[in-house]
Each structure stands twice: as C-alpha cells, then as structure tokens.
Design a protein around this motif. Sequence first.
Motif, mmCIF file in Angstrom:
data_model
loop_
_atom_site.group_PDB
_atom_site.id
_atom_site.type_symbol
_atom_site.label_atom_id
_atom_site.label_comp_id
_atom_site.label_asym_id
_atom_site.label_seq_id
_atom_site.Cartn_x
_atom_site.Cartn_y
_atom_site.Cartn_z
ATOM 1 N N HIS A 42 37.386 37.397 41.292
ATOM 2 C CA HIS A 42 36.131 37.287 42.116
ATOM 3 C C HIS A 42 35.912 38.812 43.001
ATOM 4 C CE1 HIS A 42 35.215 33.154 41.469
ATOM 5 N NE2 HIS A 42 36.725 32.883 41.664
ATOM 6 N N THR A 43 35.207 39.140 42.439
ATOM 7 C CA THR A 43 34.890 40.817 43.260
ATOM 8 C C THR A 43 33.536 40.930 43.714
ATOM 9 O OG1 THR A 43 34.085 42.417 41.374
ATOM 10 C CG2 THR A 43 36.324 41.992 41.261
ATOM 11 N N ASN A 44 33.412 42.005 45.085
ATOM 12 C CA ASN A 44 31.593 42.272 45.558
ATOM 13 C C ASN A 44 30.757 42.340 44.716
ATOM 14 O OD1 ASN A 44 33.766 45.071 45.326
ATOM 15 N ND2 ASN A 44 31.554 45.629 46.310
ATOM 16 N N CYS A 45 31.130 42.856 42.983
ATOM 17 C CA CYS A 45 30.018 43.219 42.203
ATOM 18 C C CYS A 45 30.246 42.468 40.518
ATOM 19 C CB CYS A 45 30.614 44.007 41.476
ATOM 20 S SG CYS A 45 30.931 45.895 42.253
ATOM 21 N N GLY A 46 30.943 41.255 41.201
ATOM 22 C CA GLY A 46 31.128 40.067 39.845
ATOM 23 C C GLY A 46 31.869 39.712 39.923
ATOM 24 N N ASP A 47 32.122 38.694 38.807
ATOM 25 C CA ASP A 47 33.514 38.022 38.793
ATOM 26 C C ASP A 47 33.869 38.589 37.264
ATOM 27 O OD1 ASP A 47 33.389 35.854 40.927
ATOM 28 O OD2 ASP A 47 32.980 34.542 39.522
ATOM 29 N N ILE A 48 35.306 38.904 37.357
ATOM 30 C CA ILE A 48 35.848 39.249 35.950
ATOM 31 C C ILE A 48 36.522 38.210 35.783
ATOM 32 C CG2 ILE A 48 37.681 40.264 34.416
ATOM 33 C CD1 ILE A 48 36.083 42.765 37.104
ATOM 34 N N THR A 49 36.733 37.394 33.723
ATOM 35 C CA THR A 49 37.546 36.160 33.997
ATOM 36 C C THR A 49 38.823 37.229 32.824
ATOM 37 O OG1 THR A 49 35.280 34.531 34.316
ATOM 38 C CG2 THR A 49 37.456 34.204 32.443
ATOM 39 N N LEU A 50 39.869 36.456 32.290
ATOM 40 C CA LEU A 50 40.485 36.715 31.731
ATOM 41 C C LEU A 50 41.509 36.119 31.451
ATOM 42 C CD1 LEU A 50 42.598 38.770 34.920
ATOM 43 C CD2 LEU A 50 40.237 40.217 33.232
ATOM 44 N N GLU A 51 41.978 36.290 29.684
ATOM 45 C CA GLU A 51 43.164 35.404 29.364
ATOM 46 C C GLU A 51 44.632 36.047 29.584
ATOM 47 O OE1 GLU A 51 42.709 32.671 25.565
ATOM 48 O OE2 GLU A 51 44.061 34.273 24.800
ATOM 49 N N LEU A 52 45.616 35.432 29.859
ATOM 50 C CA LEU A 52 46.773 35.894 30.309
ATOM 51 C C LEU A 52 47.847 35.425 29.499
ATOM 52 C CD1 LEU A 52 47.175 35.305 34.309
ATOM 53 C CD2 LEU A 52 46.165 37.660 33.655
ATOM 54 N N ASP A 53 48.277 36.763 28.183
ATOM 55 C CA ASP A 53 49.987 35.884 27.770
ATOM 56 C C ASP A 53 50.989 35.825 27.924
ATOM 57 O OD1 ASP A 53 50.199 35.181 25.543
ATOM 58 O OD2 ASP A 53 49.474 37.241 24.487
ATOM 59 N N GLY A 54 51.407 34.198 28.459
ATOM 60 C CA GLY A 54 52.253 34.856 29.127
ATOM 61 C C GLY A 54 53.834 34.179 27.882
ATOM 62 N N ALA A 55 53.048 33.922 26.905
ATOM 63 C CA ALA A 55 54.150 34.354 25.723
ATOM 64 C C ALA A 55 54.569 35.617 25.708
ATOM 65 C CB ALA A 55 53.477 34.097 24.392
ATOM 66 N N LYS A 56 53.716 36.158 25.485
ATOM 67 C CA LYS A 56 54.004 37.976 25.469
ATOM 68 C C LYS A 56 54.616 38.558 26.569
ATOM 69 C CE LYS A 56 51.069 38.569 21.421
ATOM 70 N NZ LYS A 56 49.289 39.610 20.296
ATOM 71 N N ALA A 57 53.852 38.338 28.282
ATOM 72 C CA ALA A 57 54.940 39.342 28.955
ATOM 73 C C ALA A 57 55.057 37.669 29.854
ATOM 74 C CB ALA A 57 53.771 40.053 29.030
ATOM 75 N N VAL A 117 40.198 41.070 28.762
ATOM 76 C CA VAL A 117 39.229 40.421 29.702
ATOM 77 C C VAL A 117 38.543 39.288 28.842
ATOM 78 C CG1 VAL A 117 37.395 41.686 30.522
ATOM 79 C CG2 VAL A 117 39.069 42.584 31.439
ATOM 80 N N THR A 118 37.510 38.489 29.218
ATOM 81 C CA THR A 118 37.385 37.625 28.477
ATOM 82 C C THR A 118 35.509 37.619 28.946
ATOM 83 O OG1 THR A 118 37.921 35.790 30.106
ATOM 84 C CG2 THR A 118 39.064 36.070 27.954
ATOM 85 N N SER A 119 35.550 38.049 30.378
ATOM 86 C CA SER A 119 34.080 38.292 30.918
ATOM 87 C C SER A 119 34.071 39.113 31.588
ATOM 88 C CB SER A 119 33.768 36.896 31.104
ATOM 89 O OG SER A 119 31.971 36.844 31.943
ATOM 90 N N GLY A 120 32.907 40.223 31.687
ATOM 91 C CA GLY A 120 33.180 40.579 33.054
ATOM 92 C C GLY A 120 32.939 42.317 32.189
ATOM 93 N N MET A 121 32.786 42.587 30.733
ATOM 94 C CA MET A 121 33.447 44.190 30.712
ATOM 95 C C MET A 121 31.849 44.698 31.058
ATOM 96 S SD MET A 121 35.824 44.316 29.471
ATOM 97 C CE MET A 121 35.903 46.453 28.401
ATOM 98 N N ASP A 122 31.081 44.125 31.785
ATOM 99 C CA ASP A 122 29.229 44.786 31.741
ATOM 100 C C ASP A 122 29.665 45.405 33.021
ATOM 101 O OD1 ASP A 122 29.604 41.742 32.459
ATOM 102 O OD2 ASP A 122 27.446 42.311 33.312
ATOM 103 N N ILE A 123 30.764 44.469 34.160
ATOM 104 C CA ILE A 123 30.829 44.889 35.232
ATOM 105 C C ILE A 123 31.848 46.312 35.397
ATOM 106 C CG2 ILE A 123 32.305 44.165 37.657
ATOM 107 C CD1 ILE A 123 31.266 41.378 36.722
ATOM 108 N N LEU A 124 32.584 46.367 34.667
ATOM 109 C CA LEU A 124 33.624 47.930 33.703
ATOM 110 C C LEU A 124 32.726 48.497 33.339
ATOM 111 C CD1 LEU A 124 36.434 45.225 32.456
ATOM 112 C CD2 LEU A 124 35.782 46.796 35.146
ATOM 113 N N ALA A 125 32.078 48.045 32.081
ATOM 114 C CA ALA A 125 30.875 49.598 32.355
ATOM 115 C C ALA A 125 29.785 50.039 33.451
ATOM 116 C CB ALA A 125 30.429 48.854 31.218
ATOM 117 N N ARG A 126 29.702 49.366 34.551
ATOM 118 C CA ARG A 126 28.933 49.753 35.412
ATOM 119 C C ARG A 126 29.073 50.396 36.440
ATOM 120 N NH1 ARG A 126 26.353 44.418 35.505
ATOM 121 N NH2 ARG A 126 27.214 44.088 37.774
ATOM 122 N N ILE A 127 30.622 50.348 36.431
ATOM 123 C CA ILE A 127 32.110 50.714 37.481
ATOM 124 C C ILE A 127 32.414 52.412 36.843
ATOM 125 C CG2 ILE A 127 33.702 51.079 38.652
ATOM 126 C CD1 ILE A 127 31.857 48.607 40.087
#
Length: 183
Positions: A23-38, A140-150
Amino acid sequence: MPSFSAPPDKATAAGKTFEATIHTNCGDITLELDGAKAPQTVASFVQLAQKAYWKDSPCHRLTTAGLHVLQCGDPTGTGSGGPGYGYGIENAPVDGNYPAGTLAMARGQLPDTNGGQFFFVYDTTALPTDGGGYSIFGRVTSGMDILARIAKAGVESTSANPYDGPPAQPISILSVAVTEKKA
C-alpha cells in the motif's frame, strides 16, 4: 527503525507462493512472491512485512537511463538502512536480464548483503552479473501503471544525476500485507 539479529529460517517460505500488497501513497502494488526459487529472500520479505518494517517508508531511488528501477525498502529513506542482517543471492539470472515487472533484492557490493531493500523493474533492464547479480524473488501482478507514472515524472531536479536519484513524484510505502497462496 526495527532491527533484527538474523534472517528468518528460509524453511518458512520454501516451496510456497505468497501474495503481497504494498500500500503506497500512490496506490497499491500487488506482487507474487516465489518461495520455491528464492526461499530466504521471500522468508525475509514476509517477516519484515509482518513486523511493519516498511511502515511509512519512502522509496528513495529511481533510475531512468540504462537501468529502469524504482528502489524501496529502506525505512530511513537514505539507501543505507537495513534490517540488521544480510544473506546471500538466490535466483539471479546468469545473463543479467531483468524483465519489466520483476521484483528483486537490492544489495551492497558483497554478495551476502541482501537485507530489506528491494527494487521494481518497470522496463526491461540488464544489470551487471559481477558479484553474482541480484535475487529475483517475485513479480508485479498489479500496479505497473503506478510504476510507469513514477518513472515518467523522472528524478528530483535537485539530484546530481538527472537519471538517478529520488523520484520527482514521491512514493512511500504505507504498509505491506502478505498472505500465503494455497494450491
């Protein structure tokens, strides 16, 4: 800023997948974390999220030429803070290619200096493989638009380097929520 004496046991994340919402001041960024690889990296991220390590923490670095990343995860906002422990590199691409949407750990010059700082790759980037590369631990599964704006807003005009410095559009982590995804 909370400090910890050692990283968590990687077995807590090994073979598991997690969903994280930053949760950021610019909106939510959703992630998938891979515990099998890291597993160590994901275990650390999950623990730091659960302990509110990143609460009210600014993302301190944006790069806009050659490297296309937004770096976050230092509660001090200086780029020199850490959780009090380090660990080694996991799941770094041999070719140094980090596709857009990659979530990876930032580190110091030594390979065992992963800690609490991480970066989002907002446009495909080649990073040096000297010293072992950088641990990819999710996407990143959601929120690439936020990163693009930044990224589009660029780097703060007071930065010595117009392509590397604090983001001109300030972005701060307000909180991070993590849940394990069930198969």
